[in-house]
Design a protein around this motif. Structure first.
Motif, PDB file in Angstrom:
ATOM      1  N   TYR A 230      19.922  -6.263  51.653  1.00 54.49           N
ATOM      2  CA  TYR A 230      20.075  -5.503  52.895  1.00 54.49           C
ATOM      3  C   TYR A 230      18.841  -4.588  53.016  1.00 54.49           C
ATOM      4  O   TYR A 230      18.633  -3.719  52.171  1.00 54.49           O
ATOM      5  CB  TYR A 230      21.352  -4.663  52.852  1.00 54.49           C
ATOM      6  CG  TYR A 230      21.784  -4.097  54.197  1.00 54.49           C
ATOM      7  CD1 TYR A 230      21.002  -3.152  54.866  1.00 54.49           C
ATOM      8  CD2 TYR A 230      22.984  -4.481  54.784  1.00 54.49           C
ATOM      9  CE1 TYR A 230      21.396  -2.632  56.084  1.00 54.49           C
ATOM     10  CE2 TYR A 230      23.385  -3.954  56.008  1.00 54.49           C
ATOM     11  CZ  TYR A 230      22.590  -3.036  56.655  1.00 54.49           C
ATOM     12  OH  TYR A 230      22.988  -2.520  57.859  1.00 54.49           O
ATOM     13  N   PRO A 231      17.994  -4.778  54.056  1.00 55.46           N
ATOM     14  CA  PRO A 231      16.822  -3.907  54.203  1.00 55.46           C
ATOM     15  C   PRO A 231      17.211  -2.562  54.809  1.00 55.46           C
ATOM     16  O   PRO A 231      17.826  -2.502  55.881  1.00 55.46           O
ATOM     17  CB  PRO A 231      15.923  -4.703  55.159  1.00 55.46           C
ATOM     18  CG  PRO A 231      16.872  -5.531  55.979  1.00 55.46           C
ATOM     19  CD  PRO A 231      18.060  -5.822  55.103  1.00 55.46           C
ATOM     20  N   VAL A 232      16.865  -1.480  54.120  1.00 52.86           N
ATOM     21  CA  VAL A 232      17.176  -0.133  54.603  1.00 52.86           C
ATOM     22  C   VAL A 232      15.879   0.673  54.640  1.00 52.86           C
ATOM     23  O   VAL A 232      15.257   0.911  53.600  1.00 52.86           O
ATOM     24  CB  VAL A 232      18.210   0.576  53.698  1.00 52.86           C
ATOM     25  CG1 VAL A 232      18.582   1.931  54.296  1.00 52.86           C
ATOM     26  CG2 VAL A 232      19.455  -0.282  53.534  1.00 52.86           C
ATOM     27  N   ARG A 233      15.475   1.110  55.828  1.00 52.88           N
ATOM     28  CA  ARG A 233      14.273   1.933  55.954  1.00 52.88           C
ATOM     29  C   ARG A 233      14.505   3.314  55.338  1.00 52.88           C
ATOM     30  O   ARG A 233      15.649   3.790  55.274  1.00 52.88           O
ATOM     31  CB  ARG A 233      13.880   2.092  57.425  1.00 52.88           C
ATOM     32  CG  ARG A 233      13.559   0.799  58.138  1.00 52.88           C
ATOM     33  CD  ARG A 233      12.965   1.085  59.517  1.00 52.88           C
ATOM     34  NE  ARG A 233      13.762   2.049  60.266  1.00 52.88           N
ATOM     35  CZ  ARG A 233      14.817   1.747  61.027  1.00 52.88           C
ATOM     36  NH1 ARG A 233      15.220   0.486  61.121  1.00 52.88           N
ATOM     37  NH2 ARG A 233      15.469   2.689  61.684  1.00 52.88           N
ATOM     38  N   PRO A 234      13.446   3.987  54.903  1.00 49.12           N
ATOM     39  CA  PRO A 234      13.616   5.324  54.307  1.00 49.12           C
ATOM     40  C   PRO A 234      14.348   6.311  55.206  1.00 49.12           C
ATOM     41  O   PRO A 234      15.094   7.157  54.722  1.00 49.12           O
ATOM     42  CB  PRO A 234      12.171   5.778  54.057  1.00 49.12           C
ATOM     43  CG  PRO A 234      11.422   4.508  53.845  1.00 49.12           C
ATOM     44  CD  PRO A 234      12.053   3.509  54.789  1.00 49.12           C
ATOM     45  N   ASP A 235      14.176   6.183  56.534  1.00 48.71           N
ATOM     46  CA  ASP A 235      14.811   7.118  57.454  1.00 48.71           C
ATOM     47  C   ASP A 235      16.251   6.744  57.781  1.00 48.71           C
ATOM     48  O   ASP A 235      16.948   7.501  58.454  1.00 48.71           O
ATOM     49  CB  ASP A 235      14.002   7.205  58.760  1.00 48.71           C
ATOM     50  CG  ASP A 235      13.888   5.866  59.459  1.00 48.71           C
ATOM     51  OD1 ASP A 235      13.300   4.942  58.876  1.00 48.71           O
ATOM     52  OD2 ASP A 235      14.394   5.732  60.594  1.00 48.71           O
ATOM     53  N   GLN A 236      16.716   5.572  57.319  1.00 49.18           N
ATOM     54  CA  GLN A 236      18.095   5.155  57.599  1.00 49.18           C
ATOM     55  C   GLN A 236      19.089   5.700  56.581  1.00 49.18           C
ATOM     56  O   GLN A 236      20.288   5.687  56.829  1.00 49.18           O
ATOM     57  CB  GLN A 236      18.188   3.616  57.618  1.00 49.18           C
ATOM     58  CG  GLN A 236      17.633   2.970  58.876  1.00 49.18           C
ATOM     59  CD  GLN A 236      17.805   1.462  58.841  1.00 49.18           C
ATOM     60  OE1 GLN A 236      17.242   0.769  58.001  1.00 49.18           O
ATOM     61  NE2 GLN A 236      18.613   0.943  59.742  1.00 49.18           N
ATOM     62  N   PHE A 237      18.602   6.156  55.439  1.00 48.50           N
ATOM     63  CA  PHE A 237      19.492   6.657  54.401  1.00 48.50           C
ATOM     64  C   PHE A 237      19.919   8.094  54.698  1.00 48.50           C
ATOM     65  O   PHE A 237      19.138   8.906  55.191  1.00 48.50           O
ATOM     66  CB  PHE A 237      18.800   6.630  53.038  1.00 48.50           C
ATOM     67  CG  PHE A 237      19.067   5.397  52.239  1.00 48.50           C
ATOM     68  CD1 PHE A 237      20.359   5.005  51.941  1.00 48.50           C
ATOM     69  CD2 PHE A 237      18.020   4.632  51.748  1.00 48.50           C
ATOM     70  CE1 PHE A 237      20.611   3.876  51.188  1.00 48.50           C
ATOM     71  CE2 PHE A 237      18.257   3.507  50.993  1.00 48.50           C
ATOM     72  CZ  PHE A 237      19.555   3.117  50.712  1.00 48.50           C
ATOM     73  N   LYS A 238      21.140   8.388  54.359  1.00 46.64           N
ATOM     74  CA  LYS A 238      21.676   9.751  54.393  1.00 46.64           C
ATOM     75  C   LYS A 238      21.789  10.222  52.949  1.00 46.64           C
ATOM     76  O   LYS A 238      22.402   9.564  52.109  1.00 46.64           O
ATOM     77  CB  LYS A 238      23.047   9.761  55.072  1.00 46.64           C
ATOM     78  CG  LYS A 238      23.681  11.137  55.223  1.00 46.64           C
ATOM     79  CD  LYS A 238      24.959  11.000  56.063  1.00 46.64           C
ATOM     80  CE  LYS A 238      25.633  12.343  56.253  1.00 46.64           C
ATOM     81  NZ  LYS A 238      26.329  12.787  55.019  1.00 46.64           N
ATOM     82  N   LEU A 239      21.156  11.343  52.673  1.00 47.92           N
ATOM     83  CA  LEU A 239      21.083  11.868  51.318  1.00 47.92           C
ATOM     84  C   LEU A 239      21.955  13.117  51.216  1.00 47.92           C
ATOM     85  O   LEU A 239      21.807  14.055  52.000  1.00 47.92           O
ATOM     86  CB  LEU A 239      19.625  12.205  50.983  1.00 47.92           C
ATOM     87  CG  LEU A 239      19.189  12.252  49.515  1.00 47.92           C
ATOM     88  CD1 LEU A 239      19.487  10.931  48.823  1.00 47.92           C
ATOM     89  CD2 LEU A 239      17.707  12.571  49.433  1.00 47.92           C
ATOM     90  N   ASP A 240      22.897  13.128  50.261  1.00 47.74           N
ATOM     91  CA  ASP A 240      23.829  14.245  50.070  1.00 47.74           C
ATOM     92  C   ASP A 240      23.873  14.637  48.596  1.00 47.74           C
ATOM     93  O   ASP A 240      23.473  13.857  47.724  1.00 47.74           O
ATOM     94  CB  ASP A 240      25.236  13.852  50.521  1.00 47.74           C
ATOM     95  CG  ASP A 240      25.327  13.629  52.020  1.00 47.74           C
ATOM     96  OD1 ASP A 240      24.963  14.541  52.771  1.00 47.74           O
ATOM     97  OD2 ASP A 240      25.748  12.528  52.432  1.00 47.74           O
TER      98      ASP A 240
END
Length: 345
Positions: free
Chosen positions: A282-292
């Motif tokens: 699954y390709p996920v761009r750096p800006d698509q991730f939510k970091l918590d």
């Protein structure tokens, strides 16, 4: 000018620089040829310019054959303008003389331009912001001014197609941004087709109507900047253009479950290309991730590198044996445990 390449290949000895390239460029279209060094993009440009002859296949311009094996129409009969990476200015000519040169020496220069040479030179210098510098010599110009002279010379004879070979790579970051706007402005004013070779994803995404992504002498994907960036069709395009992280996991129709989770975490992926689904990615761009901060919901990781970029932080997150790149506006500490998930669409 419309351009059509049909099954075009080019060999240099035993090395095949281009392999069966098919591409159509519409009249007035701005097309960026994007790829890493050695992918064949400059070879493609040289074929369009008439500097090289294809080993096989055909090239047509306005439905007229201009190149095939054993035949080539020379550059001065193709009504093209060319902008080189290193400016290629003549040290003994001033700015006006550079612009005058193609008007006199290109066979395809329209008679109306030849008859009104002085007016054309003045108009072109105005288009590139050099009206007051016509008598300057190249050694008296800055890098940005030299590039403007190269642009003015290329468009002086009103070419039907403008070929650009990494024209901004020798300029500093601020000048590159300024010159992007200049090139876009020239495109709007002249409506000449532009073929722009670059290895810089930002340039291609910012300026082009369509992007052609190349790898190892072949076309990987062709599409609008939005299509290329948001919906890559191959692993190479995902990594090279979108800077995507390729997450491993399991697909069930359009639902994806990342490895290392209990199965309750699922991402929708109706727009993900079939190549990724077949490979369990699954390709996920750096800006698509939510970091918590670390929690039981999401993929668990550790911050192993931080780069502050003003309005955001660029993180490298260690997840088991892999490192993922993530962009976030929130501040985390080095070695802090974090939780990752996809942002809501």
């Amino acid at each position: 000018m419309s351009i059509e390449l049909n099954q075009v290949s080019k060999k240099f000895g035993s090395f095949e620089a281009l392999t069966s390239v098919n591409l159509t460029i519409a009249d007035g279209e701005f097309v960026a040829i994007l790829g890493p060094s050695g992918c064949g993009k400059t070879t493609l440009l040289r074929l369009l310019a008439g500097f090289e002859q294809p080993t096989s296949g055909e090239i047509h311009m306005n439905k007229v054959l201009v190149a095939k094996e054993g035949f080539i129409l020379p550059p001065d009969k193709r009504r093209i303008g060319m902008v080189f990476q290193a400016f290629a200015l003549w040290p003994h000519m001033n700015v006006r003389e550079h612009v005058r040169f193609p008007i006199h020496h290109h066979h395809e220069t329209p008679e109306a331009i030849r008859a009104n040479e002085k007016e054309r030179i003045s108009k072109v210098l105005g288009m590139v912001g050099l009206s007051e510098l016509g008598t300057r010599m190249p050694h008296e110009l800055s890098g940005g001014q030299k590039q403007r002279v190269a642009l003015a010379r290329a468009i002086a004879a009103e070419p039907s197609i403008l070929l650009m070979d990494e024209p901004l790579s020798s300029l500093d970051a601020m000048l590159r941004t300024d010159m992007r706007r200049e090139i876009q402005s020239i495109h709007r004013q002249t409506r000449s087709a532009i073929v722009y070779v670059t290895h810089d994803q930002g340039e291609a995404l910012a300026m082009a109507d369509r992007i052609v992504v190349m790898k190892d002498g072949q076309i990987e994907q062709v599409g609008s900047p939005e299509e290329i960036y948001l919906w890559p069709q191959t692993e190479f395009v995902a990594r090279f253009v979108s800077k995507a992280n390729l997450i491993r996991g399991r697909w069930n129709d359009d639902r994806f479950t990342p490895d290392g989770t209990d199965g309750s975490l699922q991402w929708l992926g109706q727009h993900v290309a079939s190549e990724f689904k077949a490979g369990g990615l699954y390709p996920v761009r750096p800006d698509q991730f939510k970091l918590d901060p670390a929690s039981h919901q999401g993929i668990q990781g550790e911050v192993v590198n931080i780069q502050f970029q003003g309005k955001e932080f660029h993180y490298h997150i260690q997840v088991e044996q892999e490192q993922w790149e993530i962009v976030s506006s929130f501040r985390f500490r080095l070695h802090e445990e974090v939780s990752l998930n996809m942002k809501a669409e």
